[in-house]
Design a protein around this motif. Sequence first.
Motif, PDB file in Angstrom:
ATOM      1  N   LEU A   1      20.217  -4.653 -38.937  1.00 26.88           N
ATOM      2  CA  LEU A   1      18.780  -4.140 -39.515  1.00 26.88           C
ATOM      3  C   LEU A   1      18.505  -5.771 -40.732  1.00 26.88           C
ATOM      4  CD1 LEU A   1      18.728  -1.060 -39.391  1.00 26.88           C
ATOM      5  CD2 LEU A   1      17.370  -2.351 -38.329  1.00 26.88           C
ATOM      6  N   ALA A   2      19.534  -5.666 -41.560  1.00 23.19           N
ATOM      7  CA  ALA A   2      19.233  -6.765 -42.457  1.00 23.19           C
ATOM      8  C   ALA A   2      18.953  -8.131 -42.049  1.00 23.19           C
ATOM      9  CB  ALA A   2      20.724  -7.089 -43.538  1.00 23.19           C
ATOM     10  N   HIS A   3      19.988  -8.717 -40.520  1.00 17.12           N
ATOM     11  CA  HIS A   3      19.976 -10.190 -40.067  1.00 17.12           C
ATOM     12  C   HIS A   3      18.163 -10.096 -39.388  1.00 17.12           C
ATOM     13  CE1 HIS A   3      21.722 -13.236 -37.783  1.00 17.12           C
ATOM     14  NE2 HIS A   3      21.258 -13.928 -38.774  1.00 17.12           N
ATOM     15  N   ALA A   4      18.374  -9.297 -39.018  1.00 17.04           N
ATOM     16  CA  ALA A   4      16.672  -9.105 -38.353  1.00 17.04           C
ATOM     17  C   ALA A   4      15.794  -9.544 -39.164  1.00 17.04           C
ATOM     18  CB  ALA A   4      16.613  -7.741 -37.043  1.00 17.04           C
ATOM     19  N   ALA A   5      15.475  -8.724 -40.131  1.00 15.93           N
ATOM     20  CA  ALA A   5      14.690  -8.575 -41.112  1.00 15.93           C
ATOM     21  C   ALA A   5      15.186 -10.321 -41.857  1.00 15.93           C
ATOM     22  CB  ALA A   5      14.946  -7.569 -42.142  1.00 15.93           C
ATOM     23  N   HIS A   6      16.031 -10.424 -42.333  1.00 15.91           N
ATOM     24  CA  HIS A   6      15.486 -11.985 -42.847  1.00 15.91           C
ATOM     25  C   HIS A   6      15.063 -12.666 -41.940  1.00 15.91           C
ATOM     26  CE1 HIS A   6      17.270 -15.152 -44.741  1.00 15.91           C
ATOM     27  NE2 HIS A   6      17.702 -14.929 -45.783  1.00 15.91           N
ATOM     28  N   ARG A   7      15.515 -12.825 -40.247  1.00 18.14           N
ATOM     29  CA  ARG A   7      15.473 -13.489 -39.882  1.00 18.14           C
ATOM     30  C   ARG A   7      14.206 -14.242 -39.245  1.00 18.14           C
ATOM     31  NH1 ARG A   7      18.770 -14.649 -34.368  1.00 18.14           N
ATOM     32  NH2 ARG A   7      16.841 -15.671 -33.399  1.00 18.14           N
ATOM     33  N   ALA A   8      13.173 -12.902 -39.735  1.00 19.89           N
ATOM     34  CA  ALA A   8      11.773 -12.246 -39.534  1.00 19.89           C
ATOM     35  C   ALA A   8      10.461 -12.666 -40.455  1.00 19.89           C
ATOM     36  CB  ALA A   8      10.701 -10.729 -39.134  1.00 19.89           C
ATOM     37  N   GLY A   9      11.444 -13.546 -42.016  1.00 19.48           N
ATOM     38  CA  GLY A   9      10.380 -13.582 -42.728  1.00 19.48           C
ATOM     39  C   GLY A   9      10.311 -12.286 -43.436  1.00 19.48           C
ATOM     40  N   ALA A  10      11.174 -11.436 -43.774  1.00 16.26           N
ATOM     41  CA  ALA A  10      11.244 -10.248 -44.684  1.00 16.26           C
ATOM     42  C   ALA A  10      10.977 -10.581 -45.714  1.00 16.26           C
ATOM     43  CB  ALA A  10      11.758  -9.424 -45.060  1.00 16.26           C
ATOM     44  N   ARG A  11       9.778  -9.719 -46.606  1.00 12.72           N
ATOM     45  CA  ARG A  11       8.960 -10.325 -47.735  1.00 12.72           C
ATOM     46  C   ARG A  11      10.461  -9.999 -49.045  1.00 12.72           C
ATOM     47  NH1 ARG A  11       7.074  -8.006 -53.014  1.00 12.72           N
ATOM     48  NH2 ARG A  11       8.088  -6.060 -51.314  1.00 12.72           N
ATOM     49  N   GLN A  12      10.875 -10.817 -49.615  1.00 12.62           N
ATOM     50  CA  GLN A  12      12.011 -10.177 -50.379  1.00 12.62           C
ATOM     51  C   GLN A  12      11.624 -10.682 -52.491  1.00 12.62           C
ATOM     52  OE1 GLN A  12      15.499 -12.606 -49.951  1.00 12.62           O
ATOM     53  NE2 GLN A  12      15.464 -13.309 -47.683  1.00 12.62           N
ATOM     54  N   THR A  13      11.715  -9.909 -52.900  1.00 14.50           N
ATOM     55  CA  THR A  13      11.181 -10.137 -54.243  1.00 14.50           C
ATOM     56  C   THR A  13      11.413 -11.515 -55.062  1.00 14.50           C
ATOM     57  OG1 THR A  13      13.420  -8.642 -54.233  1.00 14.50           O
ATOM     58  CG2 THR A  13      11.317  -8.449 -55.942  1.00 14.50           C
ATOM     59  N   PRO A  14      10.195 -11.752 -55.512  1.00 14.75           N
ATOM     60  CA  PRO A  14      10.310 -13.488 -56.165  1.00 14.75           C
ATOM     61  C   PRO A  14      11.134 -13.668 -57.444  1.00 14.75           C
ATOM     62  CG  PRO A  14       8.514 -12.087 -56.361  1.00 14.75           C
ATOM     63  CD  PRO A  14       9.355 -11.251 -55.826  1.00 14.75           C
ATOM     64  N   LEU A  15      12.295 -13.921 -57.818  1.00 12.53           N
ATOM     65  CA  LEU A  15      12.539 -14.304 -58.718  1.00 12.53           C
ATOM     66  C   LEU A  15      12.984 -15.872 -59.266  1.00 12.53           C
ATOM     67  CD1 LEU A  15      15.292 -11.369 -58.820  1.00 12.53           C
ATOM     68  CD2 LEU A  15      13.848 -12.084 -60.339  1.00 12.53           C
ATOM     69  N   ALA A  16      12.890 -16.012 -60.780  1.00  9.44           N
ATOM     70  CA  ALA A  16      12.825 -17.135 -60.631  1.00  9.44           C
ATOM     71  C   ALA A  16      13.858 -18.200 -60.148  1.00  9.44           C
ATOM     72  CB  ALA A  16      12.867 -17.731 -61.971  1.00  9.44           C
ATOM     73  N   ASN A  17      15.512 -17.042 -60.252  1.00 10.65           N
ATOM     74  CA  ASN A  17      16.829 -17.997 -60.389  1.00 10.65           C
ATOM     75  C   ASN A  17      17.548 -17.756 -58.814  1.00 10.65           C
ATOM     76  OD1 ASN A  17      17.354 -16.258 -60.538  1.00 10.65           O
ATOM     77  ND2 ASN A  17      19.033 -16.676 -62.162  1.00 10.65           N
ATOM     78  N   ARG A  18      16.184 -17.640 -57.573  1.00  7.81           N
ATOM     79  CA  ARG A  18      16.590 -16.413 -56.598  1.00  7.81           C
ATOM     80  C   ARG A  18      17.762 -17.772 -55.181  1.00  7.81           C
ATOM     81  NH1 ARG A  18      16.139 -13.525 -52.749  1.00  7.81           N
ATOM     82  NH2 ARG A  18      16.032 -14.938 -51.488  1.00  7.81           N
ATOM     83  N   VAL A  19      18.876 -16.804 -55.139  1.00  8.30           N
ATOM     84  CA  VAL A  19      19.924 -18.019 -54.328  1.00  8.30           C
ATOM     85  C   VAL A  19      19.314 -17.115 -52.727  1.00  8.30           C
ATOM     86  CG1 VAL A  19      22.108 -18.997 -55.116  1.00  8.30           C
ATOM     87  CG2 VAL A  19      21.418 -17.077 -55.633  1.00  8.30           C
TER      88      VAL A  19
END
Lengths: 110, 176
Positions: free
Chosen positions: A81-99
């Motif tokens: 599920l996580a991989h699929a969500a990441h591939r589909a470009g799910a919104r992630q919390t915007p943070l200044a120093n995101r890795v």
Amino acid sequence: MLSILGGLLLVAGAAFLVLAGLGLVRMPDVLNRIQAGTKATTLGTLLTLGGFACLRPDWALKLLLIALFILLTNPLSSQVLAHAAHRAGARQTPLANRVDRLAEDRGDAS
Amino acid sequence: MDSNRSTSAKPELPIGFLPLFATLLLLWILLHGSLSLQVLAIGIPAALAIAWLFRDGLSFVTDFRFRSTEALRAAPRFLLFFFKSLVIANIALARVVLSPKLPIDPGIVKARTRLKSRMGRLLLANAITLTPGTLTVKLDGEWIYIHCVRVAATDIEGATAEILAGFERYLEVMYG
């Protein structure tokens, strides 16, 4: 004695399942929600099954099998599920120093 | 010696077939709790069919080093360590979820595993998913992409390598 232990385990399991639900509501994005969902439901379900095993010892073997299935399939399905969500470009919390090494390696600059 | 001969005599039988068949049949019998003819008459053909369809799949015993006593001794220790991590993970998660400020700082980091076997890597990925603040997002060869609820401010790679090393210690002995 065993029934008291079983009851305690059931309550503890239910508590973790409640935490899982709370985590799903409170976490800000998909991946964090999956984190909360996976861990707390795994332990919550295992404790619940353990509680049942104390209350009905004759079911213990089958409950153990169910626990085994959950232990193996729960994290796997979360990964997918996580991989699929990441591939589909799910919104992630915007943070200044995101890795996000996964996005970097796949080469999406956007 | 004996296993060598049997594989050369029947080269078409894949390695994963028998362990998978045995595992499936054992699960089926445990689930029914009886060895009656009816149970076996359904179970054996079904297990055969599934084992054949998924003959290249994984099961617990794939790549497990039964020959080495160290591997047999490491298995229960791995389980113990795993359950300890699971409980710690849940308490940590409970603290994050219950605290009003929701102290998270998520990110996806990348780590390299020393493990070579497929089953070892799968178990490692599963273990990481169930331990404090980490979730395996992708397994790509020897690279594992991990989503962390809280990324360490400094030395990201070192912190992740430490998480991996805890499990690898046992899995390396068990599966290689």
